[in-house]
Enzyme design. Structure first.
Site, short mmCIF file in Angstrom:
data_model
loop_
_atom_site.label_atom_id
_atom_site.label_comp_id
_atom_site.label_asym_id
_atom_site.label_seq_id
_atom_site.Cartn_x
_atom_site.Cartn_y
_atom_site.Cartn_z
CE1 TYR A 1 -3.24 2.97 0.93
CE2 TYR A 1 -1.86 3.29 2.88
CZ TYR A 1 -2.87 3.73 2.03
OH TYR A 1 -3.49 4.92 2.28
CG ASP B 1 -1.32 12.85 5.13
OD1 ASP B 1 -1.52 13.28 3.98
OD2 ASP B 1 -1.95 11.89 5.62
CG ASP C 1 -3.78 8.30 0.22
OD1 ASP C 1 -4.80 8.76 -0.33
OD2 ASP C 1 -3.40 8.65 1.34
CG ASP D 1 -4.22 12.63 -1.06
OD1 ASP D 1 -4.12 12.05 0.02
OD2 ASP D 1 -3.23 13.07 -1.68
CG HIS E 1 -7.68 5.01 -0.30
ND1 HIS E 1 -7.63 6.31 0.15
CD2 HIS E 1 -6.60 4.39 0.25
CE1 HIS E 1 -6.58 6.48 0.92
NE2 HIS E 1 -5.91 5.34 0.99
CD GLU F 1 -8.89 11.65 1.80
OE1 GLU F 1 -8.60 12.67 2.44
OE2 GLU F 1 -8.14 10.65 1.71
CB CYS G 1 -3.25 12.77 8.66
SG CYS G 1 -3.21 11.18 9.52
NE ARG H 1 -9.38 8.61 4.32
CZ ARG H 1 -8.17 9.05 4.64
NH1 ARG H 1 -7.10 8.47 4.13
NH2 ARG H 1 -8.03 10.07 5.48
CD GLU I 1 -8.60 6.90 8.31
OE1 GLU I 1 -8.66 5.79 8.86
OE2 GLU I 1 -7.56 7.36 7.81
CG ASN J 1 -5.48 3.69 7.94
OD1 ASN J 1 -4.40 3.11 7.83
ND2 ASN J 1 -5.60 5.01 7.94
#
Length: 295
Positions: free
Chosen positions: A42, A56, A83, A85, A110, A112, A120, A155, A185, A207
């Site tokens: 990942y 982040d 990721d 974002d 993913h 989000e 983050c 996500r 998340e 996660n």
């Protein structure tokens, strides 16, 4: 015919066993993970951002993230989930994001529902877009992929902003919109963590962040809860930062570099990153011409 990374990843998920993915952020962490026997990896957004020298906080662009994902994907022979974002904008940006990650050889990603620039998922102060805006971006992601095996994970960061029930509704809405897996998340207790796979209508990802909002948990517990994938983005990043601090402090305090006795040789270190194969290329084509001339 060799299976594509996307097909390999989907095949891995056919079993009922949990798939644990260490978080990687460059070619070194990726290759070491593969050599230790992990079947997939990942790309952590936090680790990648920090490798650029940033926190982040959504400071990297899509091209920076997709470029790093492509570097990692070509460094290994195992599938990479990355990721992406927020998808870096609206449905148009999400469409390009999918295409760029696909082109880089990534097996899936993913997206989000945070407002951009994101934070983050285990920090306070997050903001989220409307549920419909989120689901519209998921639909765009599903429509944009050229490889139907490309894996799309939805996500939601709604737990910390709008509550657990809203997070579950968003996860279920994303699955209904075509996402392959849901990622709720930052659940805040073991009880919440265990409930997610029971109330979400599809496969779920957990996660596990060291020092984050989600409680510490054993991977066997995670599997028993019903999760299909667990990502560990801080596993290698945390270990690296601690090791770097020790090495740097040791040098400052002792004024002497580490001893070579007992350490691996330079050539051995290069060998772990393809040194033998690249060395063989130095003479391969000259030798072929010399052999032809000698006949």
């Amino acid at each position: 015919m060799t299976a594509t990374p996307t097909a390999k990843f989907r095949e891995m998920l056919q079993t009922n066993r949990l798939l644990a993915l260490p978080g990687v952020y460059d070619g070194i962490t990726a290759r070491l993970s593969e050599q230790r026997g992990f079947k997939a990896i990942y790309m952590t957004g936090a680790g990648t951002s920090m490798s650029f020298g940033f926190p982040d906080f959504g400071l990297l662009t899509m091209t920076e993230m997709a470029g790093r994902a492509g570097t990692i994907a070509r460094s290994v022979g195992i599938p990479l989930i990355a990721d992406a974002d927020t998808g870096y904008g609206n449905e148009l940006n999400v469409t390009r994001t999918i295409r760029e990650y696909e082109r880089g050889g990534v097996a899936g990603l993913h997206i989000e529902d945070q407002v951009s620039p994101k934070r983050c998922g285990h920090l306070d102060g997050k903001e989220i877009v409307s549920r419909e805006d989120f689901l519209s971006k998921i639909r765009a992601a599903v429509a944009a992929r050229s490889d139907k095996n490309f894996f799309i994970i939805a996500r939601t960061d709604a737990r910390a902003v709008a509550g657990f029930e809203e997070a579950v509704q968003r996860a279920n809405g994303a699955l209904a919109a075509g996402a392959d897996m849901a990622f709720v998340e930052a659940t805040e207790s073991l009880e919440e963590m265990a409930v997610v796979p029971k109330v979400v209508n599809g496969p779920c990802l957990l996660n596990i962040v060291r020092g984050g909002k989600t409680p510490d948990v054993d991977l066997r517990q995670v599997e028993d809860m019903g999760y299909r994938v667990a990502i560990l983005p801080s596993l290698l990043l945390g270990a690296a930062v601690e090791a770097y601090d020790r090495a740097l402090t040791g040098l400052l305090q002792s004024n002497a570099p580490p001893k070579s006795a007992g350490a691996s040789l330079v050539g051995d270190r290069f060998r772990r990153f393809g040194g033998d194969e690249w060395d063989a290329l130095r003479t391969r084509f000259r030798e072929a011409e010399e052999q032809k001339a000698a006949r």
